[in-house]
Design a protein around this motif. Sequence first.
Motif, PDB file in Angstrom:
ATOM      1  N   PRO A 165       0.831  -1.215   0.000  1.00 43.80           N
ATOM      2  CA  PRO A 165       0.000   0.000   0.000  1.00 43.80           C
ATOM      3  C   PRO A 165       0.863   1.262   0.000  1.00 43.80           C
ATOM      4  N   ALA A 166       1.798   1.330  -0.966  1.00 39.55           N
ATOM      5  CA  ALA A 166       2.691   2.488  -1.064  1.00 39.55           C
ATOM      6  C   ALA A 166       2.214   3.392  -2.206  1.00 39.55           C
ATOM      7  N   SER A 167       2.715   4.637  -2.240  1.00 39.04           N
ATOM      8  CA  SER A 167       2.201   5.623  -3.199  1.00 39.04           C
ATOM      9  C   SER A 167       3.089   5.775  -4.438  1.00 39.04           C
ATOM     10  N   PHE A 168       4.088   4.900  -4.576  1.00 37.11           N
ATOM     11  CA  PHE A 168       5.025   4.997  -5.711  1.00 37.11           C
ATOM     12  C   PHE A 168       4.284   5.025  -7.049  1.00 37.11           C
ATOM     13  N   ASN A 169       3.376   4.067  -7.240  1.00 36.11           N
ATOM     14  CA  ASN A 169       2.653   3.951  -8.500  1.00 36.11           C
ATOM     15  C   ASN A 169       1.767   5.185  -8.728  1.00 36.11           C
ATOM     16  N   ALA A 170       1.020   5.587  -7.698  1.00 34.04           N
ATOM     17  CA  ALA A 170       0.113   6.736  -7.839  1.00 34.04           C
ATOM     18  C   ALA A 170       0.894   8.003  -8.193  1.00 34.04           C
ATOM     19  N   GLU A 171       2.007   8.210  -7.515  1.00 30.70           N
ATOM     20  CA  GLU A 171       2.769   9.456  -7.729  1.00 30.70           C
ATOM     21  C   GLU A 171       3.464   9.459  -9.078  1.00 30.70           C
ATOM     22  N   LEU A 172       4.057   8.315  -9.445  1.00 24.97           N
ATOM     23  CA  LEU A 172       4.762   8.255 -10.727  1.00 24.97           C
ATOM     24  C   LEU A 172       3.770   8.376 -11.892  1.00 24.97           C
TER      25      LEU A 172
END
Length: 207
Positions: free
Chosen positions: A20-27
């Motif tokens: 549940p990290a935001s790496f994908n959403a932010e990139l």
Amino acid sequence: MFALSREDFALRLLGIGDGPASFNAELTAMGGRVVSVDPVYAFGGSQIGARFDAVSDDILEMVRRDRDRFVWDDIRTPEEMVDRRRTALERFLVDYEGGRCRGRYVAASLPALPFSGGAFDLAVCSHLLFLYSHVFDAEAHVAALRELLRVAREVRVFPLIDMEGAPSGHAGAVRDALTAEGFRVSIECVPYEFQRGANQMMRIAAR
Ligand SMILES: C[S@@+](CC[C@H](N)C(=O)[O-])C[C@H]1O[C@@H](n2cnc3c(N)ncnc32)[C@H](O)[C@@H]1O
């Protein structure tokens, strides 16, 4: 964690064990191309969020107790660490259901990935391989990395310590095995360190 450059952000990226990290959403918001893989994506967003709520107090307690095992420069307190994790979770949850429909979040597990050979330029894996050295032995690490190197031409793994904060006992054997198979393997310092001593990544690529 991965010493990513601006040029790296333009690559076809694969995040392994992204949780549940935001790496994908932010990139993705920055215009990047990224697919995240984690077995937890078999669950819906509300279940993943509920799991975070169920464990966050325990994590806070653990970090308060083991305070000396972390570097409090960027993140200043255990409470701030949990707040940041929650912010990342919230960014993830806003993006998750739509991203899952578009194939950006894929429920799967190493050592078998549902992608064709060479589908990605760069695979990144944080806080899974080497950290879980007590779960995956050296052979399982090599099998997982071989699979990552089948689908991506370069793989970076961070960190190289285990759960006890000691250098993973598998790093040497994994480096030797992959080198013997013809891959170029290097261990490099990166500018990120939160768990004390966790400031190195392994970079592996075809020769
Ligand atoms: C400690 S979390 C790290 C999450 C994220 N990468 C980060 O650094 O915040 C480890 C993640 O690995 C996932 N995982 C466990 N076994 C896996 C496997 N065999 N293949 C891929 N992911 C796995 C878990 O579901 C979990 O989300």
